[in-house]
Design a protein around this motif. Structure first.
Motif, PDB file in Angstrom:
ATOM      1  N   SER A  35       0.870  -1.414  -0.055  1.00  0.00           N
ATOM      2  CA  SER A  35       0.015   0.130   0.068  1.00  0.00           C
ATOM      3  C   SER A  35       1.025   1.246  -0.060  1.00  0.00           C
ATOM      4  O   SER A  35       2.087   1.157   0.531  1.00  0.00           O
ATOM      5  CB  SER A  35      -0.957  -0.097   1.232  1.00  0.00           C
ATOM      6  OG  SER A  35      -0.290   0.157   2.374  1.00  0.00           O
TER       7      SER A  35
ATOM      8  N   ASN B 282      -2.383   5.322   1.283  1.00  0.00           N
ATOM      9  CA  ASN B 282      -3.865   4.874   1.275  1.00  0.00           C
ATOM     10  C   ASN B 282      -4.346   3.925   0.442  1.00  0.00           C
ATOM     11  O   ASN B 282      -5.489   3.625   0.441  1.00  0.00           O
ATOM     12  CB  ASN B 282      -4.736   6.036   1.927  1.00  0.00           C
ATOM     13  CG  ASN B 282      -4.486   6.756   2.960  1.00  0.00           C
ATOM     14  OD1 ASN B 282      -3.992   6.605   4.059  1.00  0.00           O
ATOM     15  ND2 ASN B 282      -4.674   8.086   2.876  1.00  0.00           N
TER      16      ASN B 282
ATOM     17  N   VAL C 150      -4.068   0.649  -2.283  1.00  0.00           N
ATOM     18  CA  VAL C 150      -3.665  -0.817  -2.087  1.00  0.00           C
ATOM     19  C   VAL C 150      -3.230  -1.038  -3.672  1.00  0.00           C
ATOM     20  O   VAL C 150      -3.588  -0.708  -4.420  1.00  0.00           O
ATOM     21  CB  VAL C 150      -4.921  -1.680  -1.642  1.00  0.00           C
ATOM     22  CG1 VAL C 150      -5.930  -1.843  -2.694  1.00  0.00           C
ATOM     23  CG2 VAL C 150      -4.354  -3.270  -1.575  1.00  0.00           C
TER      24      VAL C 150
ATOM     25  N   THR D  12      -8.864   2.058  -2.023  1.00  0.00           N
ATOM     26  CA  THR D  12      -8.204   2.058  -0.576  1.00  0.00           C
ATOM     27  C   THR D  12      -8.694   0.687  -0.048  1.00  0.00           C
ATOM     28  O   THR D  12      -9.920   0.097  -0.363  1.00  0.00           O
ATOM     29  CB  THR D  12      -8.906   3.219   0.174  1.00  0.00           C
ATOM     30  OG1 THR D  12      -8.213   3.170   1.432  1.00  0.00           O
ATOM     31  CG2 THR D  12     -10.588   3.069   0.210  1.00  0.00           C
ATOM     32  N   GLY D  13      -8.051   0.295   0.777  1.00  0.00           N
ATOM     33  CA  GLY D  13      -8.582  -0.948   1.860  1.00  0.00           C
ATOM     34  C   GLY D  13      -7.869  -2.268   1.442  1.00  0.00           C
ATOM     35  O   GLY D  13      -7.735  -2.540   0.106  1.00  0.00           O
ATOM     36  N   SER D  14      -7.223  -2.861   2.393  1.00  0.00           N
ATOM     37  CA  SER D  14      -6.708  -4.347   1.986  1.00  0.00           C
ATOM     38  C   SER D  14      -7.803  -5.229   1.551  1.00  0.00           C
ATOM     39  O   SER D  14      -7.495  -6.360   0.764  1.00  0.00           O
ATOM     40  CB  SER D  14      -6.078  -4.876   3.488  1.00  0.00           C
ATOM     41  OG  SER D  14      -5.057  -4.169   3.789  1.00  0.00           O
TER      42      SER D  14
ATOM     43  N   SER E  78     -15.491   2.502  -1.781  1.00  0.00           N
ATOM     44  CA  SER E  78     -14.094   2.479  -1.632  1.00  0.00           C
ATOM     45  C   SER E  78     -13.387   3.751  -2.356  1.00  0.00           C
ATOM     46  O   SER E  78     -12.404   3.614  -2.841  1.00  0.00           O
ATOM     47  CB  SER E  78     -13.307   1.285  -1.809  1.00  0.00           C
ATOM     48  OG  SER E  78     -13.834   0.239  -1.125  1.00  0.00           O
TER      49      SER E  78
ATOM     50  N   GLU F 117     -14.205  -4.206   7.980  1.00  0.00           N
ATOM     51  CA  GLU F 117     -12.978  -4.110   7.212  1.00  0.00           C
ATOM     52  C   GLU F 117     -12.601  -2.705   6.776  1.00  0.00           C
ATOM     53  O   GLU F 117     -11.613  -2.219   6.826  1.00  0.00           O
ATOM     54  CB  GLU F 117     -12.944  -4.965   5.890  1.00  0.00           C
ATOM     55  CG  GLU F 117     -13.198  -6.336   6.005  1.00  0.00           C
ATOM     56  CD  GLU F 117     -11.566  -6.764   6.886  1.00  0.00           C
ATOM     57  OE1 GLU F 117     -10.722  -6.271   6.496  1.00  0.00           O
ATOM     58  OE2 GLU F 117     -11.708  -7.823   7.770  1.00  0.00           O
ATOM     59  N   SER F 118     -13.686  -1.865   6.480  1.00  0.00           N
ATOM     60  CA  SER F 118     -13.758  -0.409   6.474  1.00  0.00           C
ATOM     61  C   SER F 118     -13.234   0.142   7.606  1.00  0.00           C
ATOM     62  O   SER F 118     -12.081   1.151   7.259  1.00  0.00           O
ATOM     63  CB  SER F 118     -15.011   0.289   5.826  1.00  0.00           C
ATOM     64  OG  SER F 118     -15.553  -0.278   4.658  1.00  0.00           O
TER      65      SER F 118
ATOM     66  N   ASN G 133      -9.306  -0.697   7.722  1.00  0.00           N
ATOM     67  CA  ASN G 133      -8.562   0.209   7.042  1.00  0.00           C
ATOM     68  C   ASN G 133      -8.402   1.507   7.436  1.00  0.00           C
ATOM     69  O   ASN G 133      -7.337   2.157   6.933  1.00  0.00           O
ATOM     70  CB  ASN G 133      -9.180  -0.057   5.665  1.00  0.00           C
ATOM     71  CG  ASN G 133      -8.322   0.837   4.429  1.00  0.00           C
ATOM     72  OD1 ASN G 133      -7.206   0.609   4.070  1.00  0.00           O
ATOM     73  ND2 ASN G 133      -9.173   1.823   3.875  1.00  0.00           N
TER      74      ASN G 133
END
Length: 423
Positions: free
Chosen positions: A242, A245, A247, A261-263, A300, A324-325, A328
């Motif tokens: 990442s 911010n 990914v 954004t976000g894994s 996202s 999850e949000s 992140n």
């Protein structure tokens, strides 16, 4: 009138629509009826707008001189026509479902495959018993591959959609706590989504498997027709990274930076890349497709406004995606405010799941927490628990958010995006 008899008319048509307002010359109009409306009354208007043919389910509106045809059910006829069309197509169909990430994954797969093929794919969220047939009927001779998103909120729905689309490839993004009310709990979600696996297995088709997902592994164990990613010994192995911010994924020595954004989006990127590699698309083309994909669908989506960074994720929410949000967003640098809205369709689990999410959010030490909706209000005694979006807007008109970073996350029904202009 049956699908086979009607098919030559369909082949001469422009588009298929169920909205009389969009009818143009040479279109097919399916006049759906419901408790509050009878679209058949628009049959003559559709004909006057240039419709090639109109399908109605009220006998009194039939007029074959104007190509206005009666069928017992416009829905069933639409589905049967889509099935018949599918049987006349000779292109691979990719189907995907899952609790979270379906639409983003679909758009990424479309972007990647479009580097080499002419691709048709589900537009917007037309992923149900009406949307899937409409998408199938939008596939034309110039298309070389199609990507079909399948949504479901109860058992047997994916099974039915598979009978229409007859996919050659399938992928389930994940199994999460979504539509618990309709599925009857998490086990029901797993069973319902796995109907895609059931179809693919029974027809000897190919399954894309994320080998880091234990349920996917269990459900596809010993099945030979698989494309795999996730582990070092998988067919395709990607590493996550990442930056600022956003990914990204690395494949060998090549790094691909997305604008997501976000894994939790990492596996969505992996799925698109894996399908691309399977269909012979080079890593340079995959890199170009992913890096040029810009989310604009309230999923996202990162926005900059008046020096603040906003994460807009207001199209859908359930306990899995909400968790999850929040995880992140906690990694963002600087002060952070979260505005989270109700997660709908959780049934008798609603109060508990909203309480769990609020507890989880408080443990992450965000600078400010605001909630919107009746379920969060049940569990949030704070003065910043708002009954609805309009009440929050009233508050924001008088109180500006000071944090550098702001997360907006809620189910579609909360319409949380309405507050953006007041931040």
């Amino acid at each position: 009138m049956n699908a086979e008899q009607f098919y030559p008319i369909f082949l001469r048509a422009g588009k298929v629509t169920i909205d009389s307002r969009t009818v143009q010359k040479n279109d097919l109009f399916f006049a759906f009826s419901g408790e509050q409306f009878n679209a058949a009354v628009m049959a003559d208007k559709a004909f006057e707008s240039g419709a090639l043919a109109v399908i109605v389910e009220q006998k009194e509106y039939e007029n074959e001189a104007k190509n206005i045809f009666y069928v017992p059910s416009t829905l069933i006829f639409l589905q049967e026509l889509a099935k018949y069309h599918r049987n006349n197509l000779n292109i691979p169909i990719i189907a995907l479902t899952g609790s979270n990430g379906k639409t983003t994954t679909k758009e990424l797969i479309h972007a990647v495959l479009s580097e080499k093929f002419r691709v048709q794919y589900t537009f917007g969220n037309l992923n149900n018993h009406i949307g899937v047939p409409l998408t199938m009927l939008s596939i034309r001779p110039e298309h070389e591959i199609a990507v079909i998103e399948m949504g479901a909120n109860h058992q047997k729905e994916i099974e039915m959609l598979c009978s229409i689309a007859e996919p050659d490839f399938g992928y389930i993004t994940n199994f999460g706590k979504a539509h618990l009310e309709g599925f009857g709990g998490f086990e029901g979600v797993v069973k319902g989504k796995s109907e895609l696996y059931d179809y693919l297995k029974s027809n000897g088709k190919t399954i894309l498997v994320n080998e880091n997902d234990s349920i996917q592994l269990q459900k596809t164990a010993d099945y030979p027709n698989r494309i795999t990613f996730g582990k070092e010994n998988s067919q395709y192995f990607f590493k996550e990274f990442s930056e600022k911010n956003y990914v990204g994924l690395a494949f060998g020595s090549r790094k691909i930076q997305s604008k997501l954004t976000g894994s939790y989006n990492f596996t969505n990127l992996c799925a698109a890349a894996a399908f691309g590699l399977h269909f012979g698309i080079g890593i340079d083309e995959i890199k170009s497709a992913i890096e040029n994909y810009i989310p604009t669908n309230m999923r996202s989506q990162i926005m900059q406004k008046d020096g603040k960074t906003m994460v807009l994720d207001t199209y859908n929410a359930n306990p899995s995606s909400m968790t999850e949000s929040l995880k992140n967003f906690s990694s963002f640098e600087g002060t952070k405010t979260i505005i989270i809205g109700d997660m709908l369709e959780l049934g008798e689990e609603s109060e508990k799941e909203h309480g769990d999410i609020l507890k989880f959010a408080k443990a992450m030490n965000f600078d400010e927490i605001m909630t919107v909706g009746k379920y969060f209000k049940m569990v949030n005694g704070s003065e910043k628990a708002f009954e609805n979006t309009e009440n929050l807007i009233g508050f924001l008109k008088e109180n500006k958010i000071k944090s550098k970073n702001i997360l907006l996350k809620a189910s579609r029904g909360i319409a949380l995006e309405k507050i953006i202009s007041f931040i």
